[in-house]
Design a protein around this motif. Structure first.
Motif, PDB file in Angstrom:
ATOM      1  N   UNK A 264       0.826  -1.211   0.000  1.00 54.57           N
ATOM      2  CA  UNK A 264       0.000   0.000   0.000  1.00 54.57           C
ATOM      3  C   UNK A 264       0.857   1.257   0.000  1.00 54.57           C
ATOM      4  N   UNK A 265       1.987   1.222   0.724  1.00 59.45           N
ATOM      5  CA  UNK A 265       2.868   2.388   0.772  1.00 59.45           C
ATOM      6  C   UNK A 265       3.450   2.685  -0.604  1.00 59.45           C
ATOM      7  N   UNK A 266       3.901   1.651  -1.313  1.00 56.22           N
ATOM      8  CA  UNK A 266       4.466   1.857  -2.651  1.00 56.22           C
ATOM      9  C   UNK A 266       3.402   2.310  -3.648  1.00 56.22           C
ATOM     10  N   UNK A 267       2.181   1.788  -3.521  1.00 58.44           N
ATOM     11  CA  UNK A 267       1.112   2.219  -4.423  1.00 58.44           C
ATOM     12  C   UNK A 267       0.790   3.700  -4.219  1.00 58.44           C
ATOM     13  N   UNK A 268       0.717   4.140  -2.960  1.00 58.05           N
ATOM     14  CA  UNK A 268       0.455   5.553  -2.693  1.00 58.05           C
ATOM     15  C   UNK A 268       1.621   6.412  -3.179  1.00 58.05           C
ATOM     16  N   UNK A 269       2.829   5.960  -2.923  1.00 57.69           N
ATOM     17  CA  UNK A 269       4.007   6.695  -3.376  1.00 57.69           C
ATOM     18  C   UNK A 269       4.001   6.842  -4.896  1.00 57.69           C
ATOM     19  N   UNK A 270       3.684   5.761  -5.610  1.00 57.28           N
ATOM     20  CA  UNK A 270       3.675   5.806  -7.075  1.00 57.28           C
ATOM     21  C   UNK A 270       2.589   6.750  -7.583  1.00 57.28           C
ATOM     22  N   UNK A 271       1.438   6.780  -6.918  1.00 60.17           N
ATOM     23  CA  UNK A 271       0.369   7.680  -7.340  1.00 60.17           C
ATOM     24  C   UNK A 271       0.776   9.140  -7.150  1.00 60.17           C
TER      25      UNK A 271
END
Length: 541
Positions: A264-271
């Motif tokens: 979830x952290x990487x998905x938010x970071x990528x967004x």
């Protein structure tokens, strides 16, 4: 059609009363003007955008104003208008960054001896005075030491330590403090009202925080955001305009780190990265939030007044419970290390993603600081009672042995089976009432953290004592606790304390009650790390 004027220029203070957040400085200057006790040289110090140059210009007008109003210039007389328009040749503003040579100062010194032609006093405002060369400072020294009566020097600098002591000793020094976020937000609201900008309170607070104590920076940010958007200027629009992550996103990202949810952290970071958020600003906000959490952990509720405002007070307080102090220190060092490497990095995104992964999964860092952070977290969980071990099976007892459970809840062989009637209890060795509680207290006095944190008297304690003959079983609810306690020096302490309390030889041993340690992969990883780095653990002990 008149040219557009930047907001920080249009709303530059014109009197001492207009200056925000510098009451101590402005009140003293007004009193000196009213009483006529002026110095011949002033030195204004402080960070950028705090009002040094503005106060210097106001002071230049006030000493020459024909109709001063309680120390303030009237701004309508001939002298005030001439100074404001820049047509007064007796009030000169010099940029020391571009006029830092000894020849420039010598020309200034030669002109300064002449009496003013338009106003009462000749005023030299030297901005960024620390940029002068050493020879230029020496040339300036003589005239500052013994100036003519009609001459006034006002020096301004952001780097006081670069100004020679010989200059400092000949000036009255005024320190300009960073302007508070409340004062900046109030001024922004006033300017927005005058300019018909629909600025909500949240956006004003965001801009005030980003201004970092500088009113000029705050007005410049407002100018930029207002010109890039139409309609109401909200906090989210400010973040979108400036290309930085919003405070809600920073708190959300920190929540994923607390939950060790790397996906979830990487998905938010990528967004956020795809939306154009600046990587440096994103990590800087995470560092600010980490600092806030560490302040709250160490200063308690008193630390609320010291928060940076990256996240709301409620969100910050909630996140505080999810981290230990050791984890926050490690996180701060890791973020700062990544930020410092951005200047020479070929792939900033990869560096930021690696930093985020290591924050979410501290077990990936094989160093003493990472181990200390994880042990600190476990110790705080034990102390707070939030440590909930997995259900454990009771070990088989030897048929000839009797045991004495010590001050803890009963541990039956089959909790679901009904008790049989008229079944006599097995013989039990006698142990004093409160023996385990007293033993825990004695052991805690000798052992040091984090090992002492395992010995507590709570229902969810990671270790319980059971006296079996002359053997004291330290029944550990998980393999990690058993691994940490199964060391000769620790068992020797427990055995010695128990022997002294029972007046008979007692041998302490560890028993691992966890039937399926693989059910907790994170705990198993921590166990493997502890076994591979037992020398680090010994240092911690």
């Amino acid at each position: 059609m008149s040219a557009y004027q930047a907001l920080y220029r249009k709303y530059r203070p014109q009197t001492f009363d207009d200056v925000s957040g510098q009451m101590a400085v402005t009140q003293t200057l007004k009193t000196q003007i009213m009483t006529g006790k002026l110095s011949h040289a002033y030195l204004f110090t402080g960070s950028r955008g705090t009002g040094k140059t503005s106060c210097a210009k106001i002071l230049a007008k006030a000493v020459n104003c024909l109709n001063p109003d309680h120390g303030n210039p009237c701004n309508v007389c001939e002298a005030c208008r001439a100074i404001d328009s820049g047509s007064c040749m007796d009030v000169l503003e010099i940029d020391a960054a571009s006029n830092n040579g000894v020849d420039n100062v010598r020309d200034l010194r030669d002109d300064a001896v002449y009496t003013p032609s338009q106003v009462r006093m000749r005023v030299y405002i030297i901005d960024e005075v620390h940029m002068l060369s050493l020879s230029a400072f020496n040339a300036l020294l003589k005239i500052i030491e013994e100036p003519p009566e009609h001459l006034l020097f006002i020096l301004a600098t952001t780097e006081l330590h670069k100004v020679p002591a010989t200059i400092l000793s000949r000036c009255q020094r005024f320190s300009f403090r960073r302007i508070s976020q409340e004062d900046i937000a109030a001024r922004l609201q006033y300017v927005a009202y005058q300019e018909n900008i629909d600025l909500d309170d949240g956006a004003a607070r965001v801009i005030a925080r980003l201004a970092d104590g500088g009113m000029r920076d705050g007005l410049s940010l407002l100018d930029q955001c207002a010109s890039a958007t139409t309609g109401e200027l909200t906090a989210e629009r400010v973040y979108a305009c400036l290309g930085i992550a919003g405070e809600q996103k920073c708190g959300e990202l920190m929540g994923y780190i607390a939950a060790h949810d790397t996906k979830a952290a990487l998905e938010l970071f990528n967004r956020l990265y795809t939306e154009g958020k600046d990587l440096g600003a994103m990590l800087d906000e995470m560092a600010c939030l980490t600092r806030d959490l560490l302040v709250l952990k160490t200063a308690g509720n008193a630390g609320i007044t010291m928060l940076s405002g990256v996240a709301s007070d409620q969100e910050t307080l909630a996140l505080t419970k999810a981290f230990s102090s050791g984890e926050l220190v490690r996180m701060m060092e890791r973020i700062q290390q990544t930020l410092s490497g951005f200047t020479r990095s070929a792939s900033r995104r990869m560096d930021a993603e690696l930093c985020l992964v290591e924050l979410c999964q501290p077990e990936l860092s094989l160093d003493a600081k990472a181990l200390n952070a994880r042990l600190t977290r476990l110790e705080e969980q034990v102390k707070s009672g939030s440590f909930v071990p997995a259900p454990a099976a009771k070990p088989q007892k030897h048929p000839t042995e009797t045991e004495d459970e010590l001050d803890g809840p009963p541990m039956p062989d089959d909790a679901d089976a009904p008790p049989e009637e008229n079944t006599p209890s097995p013989p039990r060795d006698e142990a004093p009432v409160g023996f385990w509680s007293d033993l825990v207290a004695a052991v805690r006095r000798e052992l040091k953290p984090p090992l002492s944190g395992f010995f507590v008297v709570t229902p969810n304690a990671p270790v319980q004592g059971a006296l079996v003959g002359d053997r004291l079983e330290l029944r550990c609810t998980n393999s990690f606790t058993a691994q940490m306690l199964d060391k000769p020096d620790i068992l020797e302490v427990v055995s010695r304390k128990a022997t002294a309390m029972l007046s008979r030889p007692v041998q302490a041993v560890t028993v691992d009650l966890s039937a399926k340690p693989a059910n907790n992969p994170r705990l198993e990883q921590l166990m493997d790390f502890g076994r591979a780095h037992s020398d680090i653990v010994k240092i911690k002990e």
